[in-house]
Write a protein that holds these residues in place. Sequence first.
Motif, PDB file in Angstrom:
ATOM      1  N   GLU A  78     -10.222 -14.893   7.630  1.00 41.23           N
ATOM      2  CA  GLU A  78      -8.881 -14.489   8.059  1.00 41.23           C
ATOM      3  C   GLU A  78      -8.588 -13.091   7.520  1.00 41.23           C
ATOM      4  N   VAL A  79      -7.876 -12.286   8.332  1.00 41.94           N
ATOM      5  CA  VAL A  79      -7.709 -10.866   8.010  1.00 41.94           C
ATOM      6  C   VAL A  79      -6.265 -10.422   8.239  1.00 41.94           C
ATOM      7  N   LEU A  80      -5.795  -9.556   7.351  1.00 43.05           N
ATOM      8  CA  LEU A  80      -4.509  -8.866   7.523  1.00 43.05           C
ATOM      9  C   LEU A  80      -4.783  -7.370   7.554  1.00 43.05           C
ATOM     10  N   TRP A  81      -4.366  -6.706   8.647  1.00 40.96           N
ATOM     11  CA  TRP A  81      -4.484  -5.257   8.763  1.00 40.96           C
ATOM     12  C   TRP A  81      -3.094  -4.643   8.565  1.00 40.96           C
ATOM     13  N   VAL A  82      -2.973  -3.648   7.708  1.00 42.77           N
ATOM     14  CA  VAL A  82      -1.724  -2.911   7.531  1.00 42.77           C
ATOM     15  C   VAL A  82      -1.966  -1.471   7.957  1.00 42.77           C
ATOM     16  N   TYR A  83      -1.218  -1.029   8.968  1.00 42.63           N
ATOM     17  CA  TYR A  83      -1.384   0.320   9.503  1.00 42.63           C
ATOM     18  C   TYR A  83      -0.602   1.336   8.676  1.00 42.63           C
ATOM     19  N   LYS A  84      -0.905   2.582   8.933  1.00 40.54           N
ATOM     20  CA  LYS A  84      -0.286   3.666   8.163  1.00 40.54           C
ATOM     21  C   LYS A  84       1.220   3.759   8.369  1.00 40.54           C
ATOM     22  N   ASP A  85       1.711   3.298   9.514  1.00 43.82           N
ATOM     23  CA  ASP A  85       3.155   3.324   9.744  1.00 43.82           C
ATOM     24  C   ASP A  85       3.845   2.076   9.201  1.00 43.82           C
ATOM     25  N   GLY A  86       3.078   1.194   8.572  1.00 47.14           N
ATOM     26  CA  GLY A  86       3.655   0.019   7.927  1.00 47.14           C
ATOM     27  C   GLY A  86       3.585  -1.257   8.735  1.00 47.14           C
ATOM     28  N   HIS A  87       3.294  -1.166  10.033  1.00 47.14           N
ATOM     29  CA  HIS A  87       3.263  -2.405  10.800  1.00 47.14           C
ATOM     30  C   HIS A  87       1.981  -3.177  10.518  1.00 47.14           C
ATOM     31  N   PRO A 103       0.804  -1.225   0.000  1.00 46.77           N
ATOM     32  CA  PRO A 103       0.000   0.000   0.000  1.00 46.77           C
ATOM     33  C   PRO A 103       0.836   1.274   0.000  1.00 46.77           C
ATOM     34  N   ASP A 104       2.124   1.150   0.302  1.00 45.73           N
ATOM     35  CA  ASP A 104       3.032   2.292   0.240  1.00 45.73           C
ATOM     36  C   ASP A 104       3.521   2.435  -1.200  1.00 45.73           C
ATOM     37  N   LEU A 105       2.873   3.313  -1.942  1.00 43.13           N
ATOM     38  CA  LEU A 105       3.188   3.453  -3.359  1.00 43.13           C
ATOM     39  C   LEU A 105       4.566   4.065  -3.601  1.00 43.13           C
ATOM     40  N   ASP A 106       5.167   4.646  -2.574  1.00 45.75           N
ATOM     41  CA  ASP A 106       6.496   5.236  -2.715  1.00 45.75           C
ATOM     42  C   ASP A 106       7.608   4.231  -2.444  1.00 45.75           C
ATOM     43  N   SER A 107       7.243   3.050  -1.974  1.00 52.71           N
ATOM     44  CA  SER A 107       8.236   2.035  -1.655  1.00 52.71           C
ATOM     45  C   SER A 107       8.767   1.376  -2.915  1.00 52.71           C
ATOM     46  N   GLU A 108      10.031   0.947  -2.882  1.00 49.82           N
ATOM     47  CA  GLU A 108      10.602   0.220  -3.997  1.00 49.82           C
ATOM     48  C   GLU A 108      10.096  -1.216  -4.039  1.00 49.82           C
ATOM     49  N   LYS A 109       9.518  -1.673  -2.933  1.00 53.82           N
ATOM     50  CA  LYS A 109       8.991  -3.033  -2.844  1.00 53.82           C
ATOM     51  C   LYS A 109       7.560  -3.042  -3.355  1.00 53.82           C
ATOM     52  N   ALA A 110       7.291  -3.779  -4.423  1.00 47.66           N
ATOM     53  CA  ALA A 110       5.977  -3.752  -5.060  1.00 47.66           C
ATOM     54  C   ALA A 110       4.916  -4.489  -4.275  1.00 47.66           C
ATOM     55  N   TYR A 111       5.308  -5.518  -3.531  1.00 45.67           N
ATOM     56  CA  TYR A 111       4.327  -6.289  -2.788  1.00 45.67           C
ATOM     57  C   TYR A 111       4.838  -6.577  -1.377  1.00 45.67           C
ATOM     58  N   ILE A 112       3.919  -6.910  -0.479  1.00 43.99           N
ATOM     59  CA  ILE A 112       4.302  -7.143   0.921  1.00 43.99           C
ATOM     60  C   ILE A 112       4.288  -8.616   1.294  1.00 43.99           C
ATOM     61  N   HIS A 113       3.482  -9.424   0.598  1.00 44.31           N
ATOM     62  CA  HIS A 113       3.438 -10.851   0.868  1.00 44.31           C
ATOM     63  C   HIS A 113       3.031 -11.591  -0.391  1.00 44.31           C
ATOM     64  N   VAL A 114       3.354 -12.874  -0.448  1.00 40.38           N
ATOM     65  CA  VAL A 114       2.829 -13.776  -1.463  1.00 40.38           C
ATOM     66  C   VAL A 114       1.999 -14.833  -0.755  1.00 40.38           C
ATOM     67  N   LEU A 115       0.763 -15.022  -1.221  1.00 37.85           N
ATOM     68  CA  LEU A 115      -0.149 -15.978  -0.607  1.00 37.85           C
ATOM     69  C   LEU A 115      -0.323 -17.192  -1.511  1.00 37.85           C
ATOM     70  N   LEU A 149     -18.277  10.533   8.199  1.00 41.15           N
ATOM     71  CA  LEU A 149     -18.561  10.983   6.828  1.00 41.15           C
ATOM     72  C   LEU A 149     -17.302  11.455   6.108  1.00 41.15           C
ATOM     73  N   MET A 150     -16.159  11.063   6.648  1.00 42.98           N
ATOM     74  CA  MET A 150     -14.851  11.360   6.066  1.00 42.98           C
ATOM     75  C   MET A 150     -14.157  10.043   5.721  1.00 42.98           C
ATOM     76  N   PRO A 151     -13.092  10.080   4.917  1.00 37.04           N
ATOM     77  CA  PRO A 151     -12.363   8.848   4.635  1.00 37.04           C
ATOM     78  C   PRO A 151     -11.903   8.156   5.910  1.00 37.04           C
ATOM     79  N   ALA A 152     -12.133   6.844   5.986  1.00 37.18           N
ATOM     80  CA  ALA A 152     -11.746   6.069   7.166  1.00 37.18           C
ATOM     81  C   ALA A 152     -10.251   6.212   7.415  1.00 37.18           C
ATOM     82  N   ASP A 153      -9.872   6.287   8.704  1.00 39.45           N
ATOM     83  CA  ASP A 153      -8.502   6.668   9.034  1.00 39.45           C
ATOM     84  C   ASP A 153      -7.815   5.657   9.948  1.00 39.45           C
ATOM     85  N   TYR A 154      -8.229   4.394   9.893  1.00 30.86           N
ATOM     86  CA  TYR A 154      -7.618   3.390  10.765  1.00 30.86           C
ATOM     87  C   TYR A 154      -6.391   2.730  10.129  1.00 30.86           C
ATOM     88  N   PHE A 155      -6.503   2.338   8.851  1.00 34.41           N
ATOM     89  CA  PHE A 155      -5.476   1.518   8.216  1.00 34.41           C
ATOM     90  C   PHE A 155      -5.156   2.047   6.817  1.00 34.41           C
TER      91      PHE A 155
END
Length: 351
Positions: free
Chosen positions: A329-338, A239-251, A284-290
């Motif tokens: 099953e769920v994966l949450w990715v936070y704004k700081d990357g964790h 989700p970090d479009l500025d990262s050089e890494k295109a993906y975070i996991h392979v499922l 009524l604003m864009p969700a700001d959790y993840f």
Amino acid sequence: MRFFAGKRKRAVSGFFLMMTVLLCMSGCGREKLHSYTLYTAFDTETNLQFYAKESDAGHICEVFKTELERYHQLFDIYHDYKDVHNIKTINDNAGIAPVAVDEEIINMLKLGVQIGEKSGGSMNAAMGSVLAIWHDYRMAGLNDPKAAALPAMEELTEAAEHTDIRKLIIDEENSTVYLSDPEMSLDVGAIAKGYAVAKLGELLEKEGVTSGLLDVGGNILAIGSKKDGSLWRIALQNPDLDSEKAYIHVLGLSDTALVTSGDYQRFYTVDGKKYHHIIDADTLMPADYFTSVSVLCKDSGLADALSTALFSMDEQSGRKLAESIGGVEVLWVYKDGHESMTDGFGDYLEE
């Protein structure tokens, strides 16, 4: 053309699908791997990989294309089609009269109502009035970035007065849908593609496909495993479009649906800040959790609806919702990357 005011979810697949048939196995009458790509439905790219005999592949592709287009027309909120009563028809008749609709519309809406109730309204198919405002401002901002602006809260609040899902009247006996509030409108972007993918998967299985991978704009469904017994490998976009890494996991997937909601797909910028398209029904604003939420389960429609609902809920509440449904099953990715994930999500990780 914009098809839905709701979300666009994408999880980047780890394969490249071509328009041509891939001759991956030899021998007359044996199953081969075929690939098929379409750009005509749901305002997105559809990719299908499946194993079938050469003599059956053309028929399967034609049946698939016809049914994909049918769902596209049924769930469209902007266009009319000859002899089709769709979501737009329902919206056009809000406060006027019930609309006789296809059973698939009723079943899709019932699933949306169910997840809306379970999520406390975090996913609400009746949010059309609010989502339309955000869509108009987003498109205006994309067309003229220097003039990009946010909707006035008064405008959003007024529109939110017409989002009561209880005013969606479904009459199964007569197969009709009615919006009793004349200012209300449906937006099924949080569920329609996923529901269609689930039904298309059932269609493919009826046509004899036991091994395939379907991707409709990031709504992914693995039918069985590959013919060699290995799993279908899917890469989750970073989700970090500025990262050089295109993906975070392979499922590794088999008989499983995957849907991801993220803040990186549809957004515009106002005064240097990005505003994405997944709107929190409370603020009524864009969700700001993840920054992204990925959902795995057997039912693509359920995964689609849940990915939106969970994106607009804190993790603790989201875990309770997933556990109450089961098989999710769920994966949450936070704004700081964790990252945080349910215990079973890790079983799907290959990288």
